[in-house]
Design an enzyme around this catalytic site. Structure first.
Site, PDB file in Angstrom:
ATOM      1  N   ASP A   1       2.402   2.005   3.333  1.00 25.48           N
ATOM      2  CA  ASP A   1       3.426   1.105   3.895  1.00 25.48           C
ATOM      3  C   ASP A   1       4.827   1.566   3.539  1.00 25.48           C
ATOM      4  OD1 ASP A   1       1.221  -0.559   4.385  1.00 25.48           O
ATOM      5  OD2 ASP A   1       1.549  -1.677   2.518  1.00 25.48           O
TER       6      ASP A   1
ATOM      7  N   HIS B   1       0.888  -1.166   0.000  1.00 27.38           N
ATOM      8  CA  HIS B   1       0.000   0.000   0.000  1.00 27.38           C
ATOM      9  C   HIS B   1       0.924   1.214   0.000  1.00 27.38           C
ATOM     10  CE1 HIS B   1      -2.335  -2.958   2.422  1.00 27.38           C
ATOM     11  NE2 HIS B   1      -3.416  -2.393   1.961  1.00 27.38           N
TER      12      HIS B   1
END
Ligand code: XUL
Ligand code: CO
Length: 435
Positions: free
Chosen positions: A104, A101
Site C-alpha cells: 500500500d 501493507h
C-alpha cells in the site's frame, strides 16, 4: 504544505447528537470518559491505508473509478504524495492510529531488493510524519496475495522459492513495523489455502504454515519487537478455502504448532459473516481462550455473500461486539481498525471523510450502549442466575466424578430436571433498551 486534496474540508469536531452536519461527530467524543477511561483509549481507531489510498475502485466487472493524483502507484514521488494525503486525512478525522501493507505504501518494483529498499525509504518518510504529528501505527503487514507470485499461496506455496520470498518479505515488514513503533504485526493468509484438493497436499501446506509462523515468532523475539503477533481468520475469498477459516480453526492451528501463548487473533466483522458466524461469536471464541488481539471493523452485505468491506452502520450489532470486548477486558494493545472501503461510486474526497466519521460514530454509539449494559449488569445477572446451579457442592463435585457415580446419584436422589425458560426474548428486549 497541504496537498490540497481535501481542500474545503475542515478538521472534524464533536458537535453532539443534535448536529445536522455531514462532517461532524455526533457520538464520538475522544475525551469523553466512559467506564473510567477516555473513549479514544477504549476504541483506538485506526485507518486502513489499503482501502482509502491504495484501492483504485476496481471490481470484477470494471476498472478504476477512484482517480487520484498519486496514481499510478509505481513511483516513489507519488508514494510520498499518497503519504502526505493520508496524514492529512488522519488529522481531519483525529484518528490516533493507522495500518498498512507494504504494497500500500511503497511502489511495487517486481523484485525483492527494490521492494525492500523502497519500503525502507517510504517508512523513513512516514516515520518523520509520525514524529511530527503523534500519529501511531496499530499494525503493519505484508501483502502476500496481490502480486502473481503469490497466486498459489505464500508460506503454503508448493514452490520453496515462494516460501523464501515470503519469509524475506515478512522479515522486511516486521523490521519496518518495529522501526515505526507498531503495536502489532498481522498475518492474514489471503491465499494460504487451496483452490482444489486435486493439486493440494493439505497436511504439508499446514506444516509449512506452522513452521513459518514459528519463524515469525522467533524473529519477533530476536529483534525485541514488543508488539503482539496476530493472525486474521477468514474462511474464503480469494481462496476457495483458507486454512485460517475462523477463530476456532485458528486456535486449533496455533495449539497444534505450540504457538498459543505467542499469537493472538485479529478478528474482522465481515470475515465472521463469511464463516457463518456473528462477530460477537468470533470475539467470544477468542476471548474464551484469552486470544482476542484486535478487531477489523466493517460490515458485509447480508445479501451478496462476498466480502463487501462496507463501513459499519448497524448500532445494535456493534453494541454486542463491544459488549463482548469489554467483558474480555477491552482491546488491550489492539484497536478498532476500519478495514472498510467506500463504494466505487463514492469518488469524491468528502466520501472518504464522511465514511470514516460515520463509522467512528457508529462504533462510539455502540460502545457507549455496551458500556451502559455492562454497568447496569442485567445481562451478567441473567447469566449468573442461569448457571447458579453449578455453584452447589454436588454440581461442583460432579465434574471430578465419573459416569457410574453420577448414575448412582441420579438413581438414589431421583434426579429429574425441571425445564427452565432460556428467557431469550426478555434478554433481547433488555438489549433494545440500550441501543
Ligand atoms: C482481507 C483483509 C485484509 C487484512 C490484512 O479480507 O481483511 O485486509 O486485514 O491483510
Ligand atoms: Co482485515
Amino acid at each position: 504544505m497541504s496537498t490540497g486534496f481535501f481542500d474545503g474540508i475542515e478538521k472534524l469536531a464533536y458537535e453532539g447528537v443534535d448536529s445536522t452536519s455531514d462532517l461532524a461527530f455526533r457520538h464520538y467524543n475522544p475525551d469523553e470518559i466512559v467506564m473510567g477511561k477516555r473513549m479514544e483509549e477504549h476504541l483506538r481507531f485506526a485507518i486502513a491505508y489499503w482501502h482509502s489510498f491504495a484501492w483504485e475502485g476496481g471490481d470484477p466487472f470494471g476498472g478504476q473509478t477512484l482517480v487520484r493524483p498519486w496514481h499510478p502507484q509505481d513511483d516513489m514521488g507519488r508514494a510520498k504524495m499518497k503519504a502526505d494525503v493520508a496524514f492529512e486525512m488522519f488529522d481531519i478525522l483525529n484518528a490516533p492510529y493507522f495500518c498498512w501493507h507494504d504494497a500500500d505504501i511503497r511502489p511495487e518494483q517486481g523484485n525483492f531488493a527494490d521492494n525492500l529498499s523502497t519500503l525502507n525509504e517510504i517508512t523513513d518518510y512516514i516515520g518523520e510524519k509520525m514524529q511530527a504529528t503523534g500519529m501511531k501505527l496499530l499494525w503493519g503487514t505484508a501483502n502476500m496475495f496481490s502480486h502473481m507470485r503469490w497466486m498459489g499461496g505464500a508460506s503454503t506455496n508448493p514452490d520453496p522459492d515462494v516460501f523464501a520470498f515470503a519469509a524475506a518479505t515478512v522479515k522486511g515488514c516486521m523490521d519496518a513495523t518495529h522501526k515505526l513503533g507498531g503495536e502489532n504485526y498481522v498475518l492474514w493468509g489471503g491465499r494460504e489455502g487451496y483452490e482444489t484438493l486435486l493439486n493440494t497436499d493439505m497436511g504439508q501446506e499446514l506444516d509449512h504454515m506452522g513452521r513459518f509462523l514459528s519463524m515469525v515468532v522467533d524473529y519477533k523475539h530476536k529483534i525485541g519487537f514488543k508488539g503482539q503477533i496476530l493472525v486474521e481468520p477468514k474462511p474464503q475469498e480469494p481462496s476457495k478455502h483458507q486454512y485460517d477459516y475462523d477463530a476456532a480453526t485458528c486456535i486449533g492451528f496455533l495449539r497444534k504448532y505450540g504457538l498459543e501463548n505467542e499469537v493472538k487473533l485479529n478478528l474482522e466483522q465481515g470475515h465472521a459473516i463469511l464463516a457463518g458466524h456473528s462477530f460477537e461469536h468470533e470475539i467470544a471464541v477468542a476471548a474464551s481462550e484469552g486470544m482476542l488481539g484486535s478487531i477489523d471493523m466493517n460490515r458485509n452485505d447480508y445479501q451478496s455473500g462476498w466480502d463487501t468491506d462496507q463501513f459499519p452502520n448497524n448500532v445494535p450489532e456493534v453494541a454486542l461486539t463491544y459488549y463482548h470486548i469489554i467483558q474480555a477486558g477491552g482491546l488491550g494493545a489492539g484497536g478498532t481498525n476500519f478495514d472498510a472501503k467506500i463504494r466505487r461510486q463514492s469518488i469524491d474526497p468528502i466520501d472518504l471523510i464522511a465514511s470514516h466519521a460515520g463509522g467512528m460514530d457508529v462504533c462510539a454509539r455502540g460502545f457507549k450502549a455496551a458500556a451502559a449494559m455492562v454497568e447496569d449488569g442485567g445481562l451478567q445477572k441473567a447469566l449468573d442466575d442461569r448457571y447458579a446451579g453449578w455453584k452447589t457442592p454436588e454440581a461442583e463435585a460432579m465434574l471430578n466424578s465419573d459416569l457410574a457415580s453420577i448414575s448412582e446419584r441420579v438413581l438414589s436422589d431421583g434426579i429429574n430436571p425441571a425445564p427452565r425458560s432460556g428467557r431469550q426474548e426478555i434478554l433481547e428486549n433488555y438489549v433494545n433498551r440500550f441501543v
